[in-house]
Design an enzyme around this catalytic site. Structure first.
Site, PDB file in Angstrom:
ATOM      1  CG  HIS A   4     -43.779  91.015  48.562  1.00 39.71           C
ATOM      2  ND1 HIS A   4     -44.493  91.872  49.336  1.00 39.71           N
ATOM      3  CD2 HIS A   4     -44.671  90.319  47.838  1.00 39.71           C
ATOM      4  CE1 HIS A   4     -45.773  91.732  49.079  1.00 39.71           C
ATOM      5  NE2 HIS A   4     -45.912  90.785  48.175  1.00 39.71           N
ATOM      6  CG  HIS A  11     -37.998  74.581  61.295  1.00 33.90           C
ATOM      7  ND1 HIS A  11     -37.905  73.274  61.680  1.00 33.90           N
ATOM      8  CD2 HIS A  11     -37.742  74.583  59.968  1.00 33.90           C
ATOM      9  CE1 HIS A  11     -37.600  72.515  60.631  1.00 33.90           C
ATOM     10  NE2 HIS A  11     -37.505  73.291  59.578  1.00 33.90           N
TER      11      HIS A  11
HETATM   12  O1  JB3 Z   1     -37.719  68.788  58.561  1.00 31.02           O
HETATM   13  C1  JB3 Z   1     -36.614  68.547  58.138  1.00 31.02           C
HETATM   14  C2  JB3 Z   1     -36.289  68.704  56.679  1.00 31.02           C
HETATM   15  N1  JB3 Z   1     -35.625  68.144  58.897  1.00 31.02           N
HETATM   16  C3  JB3 Z   1     -35.774  67.857  60.305  1.00 31.02           C
HETATM   17  C4  JB3 Z   1     -34.940  68.813  61.130  1.00 31.02           C
HETATM   18  C5  JB3 Z   1     -35.292  70.238  60.915  1.00 31.02           C
HETATM   19  O2  JB3 Z   1     -35.120  68.508  62.514  1.00 31.02           O
HETATM   20  C6  JB3 Z   1     -35.317  66.429  60.543  1.00 31.02           C
HETATM   21  O3  JB3 Z   1     -36.129  65.550  59.804  1.00 31.02           O
HETATM   22  C7  JB3 Z   1     -35.366  66.085  62.021  1.00 31.02           C
HETATM   23  O4  JB3 Z   1     -36.664  65.815  62.395  1.00 31.02           O
HETATM   24  C8  JB3 Z   1     -34.792  67.177  62.855  1.00 31.02           C
HETATM   25  O5  JB3 Z   1     -33.443  67.033  62.635  1.00 31.02           O
HETATM   26  P1  JB3 Z   1     -32.434  67.009  63.850  1.00 31.02           P
HETATM   27  O6  JB3 Z   1     -32.707  68.043  64.846  1.00 31.02           O
HETATM   28  O7  JB3 Z   1     -31.106  66.973  63.246  1.00 31.02           O
HETATM   29  O8  JB3 Z   1     -32.904  65.782  64.639  1.00 31.02           O
HETATM   30  P2  JB3 Z   1     -32.191  64.473  64.915  1.00 31.02           P
HETATM   31  O9  JB3 Z   1     -31.983  63.740  63.642  1.00 31.02           O
HETATM   32  O10 JB3 Z   1     -32.992  63.859  65.994  1.00 31.02           O
HETATM   33  O11 JB3 Z   1     -30.759  64.875  65.470  1.00 31.02           O
HETATM   34  C9  JB3 Z   1     -30.532  65.691  66.538  1.00 31.02           C
HETATM   35  C10 JB3 Z   1     -29.060  65.532  66.811  1.00 31.02           C
HETATM   36  O12 JB3 Z   1     -28.627  66.598  67.621  1.00 31.02           O
HETATM   37  C11 JB3 Z   1     -28.756  64.233  67.543  1.00 31.02           C
HETATM   38  O13 JB3 Z   1     -27.577  63.674  67.032  1.00 31.02           O
HETATM   39  C12 JB3 Z   1     -28.583  64.697  68.987  1.00 31.02           C
HETATM   40  O14 JB3 Z   1     -27.737  63.892  69.732  1.00 31.02           O
HETATM   41  C13 JB3 Z   1     -27.940  66.043  68.739  1.00 31.02           C
HETATM   42  N2  JB3 Z   1     -28.069  66.958  69.883  1.00 31.02           N
HETATM   43  C14 JB3 Z   1     -29.158  67.188  70.657  1.00 31.02           C
HETATM   44  N3  JB3 Z   1     -28.855  68.077  71.629  1.00 31.02           N
HETATM   45  C15 JB3 Z   1     -27.065  67.698  70.332  1.00 31.02           C
HETATM   46  C16 JB3 Z   1     -27.559  68.413  71.458  1.00 31.02           C
HETATM   47  N4  JB3 Z   1     -25.810  67.809  69.885  1.00 31.02           N
HETATM   48  C17 JB3 Z   1     -24.974  68.637  70.548  1.00 31.02           C
HETATM   49  N5  JB3 Z   1     -23.721  68.763  70.124  1.00 31.02           N
HETATM   50  N6  JB3 Z   1     -25.376  69.332  71.647  1.00 31.02           N
HETATM   51  C18 JB3 Z   1     -26.647  69.265  72.140  1.00 31.02           C
HETATM   52  O15 JB3 Z   1     -26.980  69.932  73.141  1.00 31.02           O
END
Ligand code: JB3
Length: 222
Positions: free
Chosen positions: A150, A159
């Site tokens: 609460h 986050h």
């Molecule tokens: O903690 C938990 C449960 N989840 C984590 C989450 C909060 O953060 C997870 O385990 C990961 O550590 C992290 O997830 P995230 O950010 O989805 O990380 P990753 O798996 O590295 O994916 C990032 C994606 O965003 C990649 O496909 C990158 O290419 C993409 N990306 C980064 N910058 C982008 C950009 N995509 C677009 N469209 N534009 C951008 O500027």
């Protein structure tokens, strides 16, 4: 279930956090069309190999304005942020400038008090709880199984990682990251742009711009 009513939504990013948000959308059945946006052409090719998002890929960041004009009305940031929200902030300003509607997405299994206030772009994951009197700032992530008791005040681009517990009346500054499984005692104030390591037990206030962890949680880096 409280997803904004709109037909088409673009998820920006295509990694692990995108998988989580996509699953929540599929479970709640609120959008007719879901698209995933890769960063650029190289990233698009990488994501084509990802069996979870490959069927949803519709373009890259440079296509966003065109997609908006083609009736993709909503967009949502699905880059996660582990201590660095700069990517989420950048995408947030891009989609806002183009004019996309930015919903709040709550998993059907989450419990969110009707007397809690959630900003735009907030994601509340599976089995998370947001109790009465809480305010959750825009674009924050309340991840799987987190408990926000609460009257907590959570600022923008925060986050709260899976399994964290914020006892009542905790306040958390902008862009701060709370690592998985952390416990924050009631009425504690944590500053902005700080990082609390996973599994910490926070029993004293934590200032802005620091890294802190442990039980009891201590500042280890300014
Ligand atoms: O903690 C938990 C449960 N989840 C984590 C989450 C909060 O953060 C997870 O385990 C990961 O550590 C992290 O997830 P995230 O950010 O989805 O990380 P990753 O798996 O590295 O994916 C990032 C994606 O965003 C990649 O496909 C990158 O290419 C993409 N990306 C980064 N910058 C982008 C950009 N995509 C677009 N469209 N534009 C951008 O500027």
């Amino acid at each position: 279930m409280s997803l904004e009513i709109s037909k088409n939504i673009l998820l920006i990013g295509g990694g692990g956090h995108c998988h989580s948000v996509l699953d929540t959308l599929l479970r709640s059945d609120s959008y007719e069309k879901i698209g995933v946006i890769a960063k650029d052409a190289d990233n698009y090719r990488e994501l084509e190999a990802d069996s979870i998002v490959s069927n949803y890929l519709v373009g890259i960041d440079a296509d966003l304005s065109v997609l908006f004009s083609e009736h993709w009305g909503s967009a949502f940031i699905t880059l996660g942020s582990i201590g660095d929200p700069s990517g989420r902030k950048h995408i947030g300003s891009v989609i806002q400038e183009i004019g996309f509607s930015i919903p709040t997405i709550i998993d059907p299994s989450a419990i969110v008090s009707e007397q809690a206030n959630l900003g735009v772009g907030v994601f509340v994951g599976k089995n998370a709880i947001v109790n009465i009197g809480c305010r959750i700032g825009s674009h924050s992530i309340i991840n799987t199984g987190a408990i926000i008791e609460h009257d907590c005040r959570i600022n923008d681009f925060v986050h709260i990682s899976p399994g964290s517990l914020l006892c009542g009346s905790v306040s958390i500054g902008e862009e701060t990251h709370i690592g998985a499984g952390s416990v924050i005692r009631q009425c504690i104030r944590i500053g902005k742009n700080s990082l609390i390591g996973a599994g910490s037990v926070v029993v004293t206030d934590i200032p802005d711009h620091v890294t802190a962890y442990g039980n009891p949680c201590k500042v280890i880096e300014q």
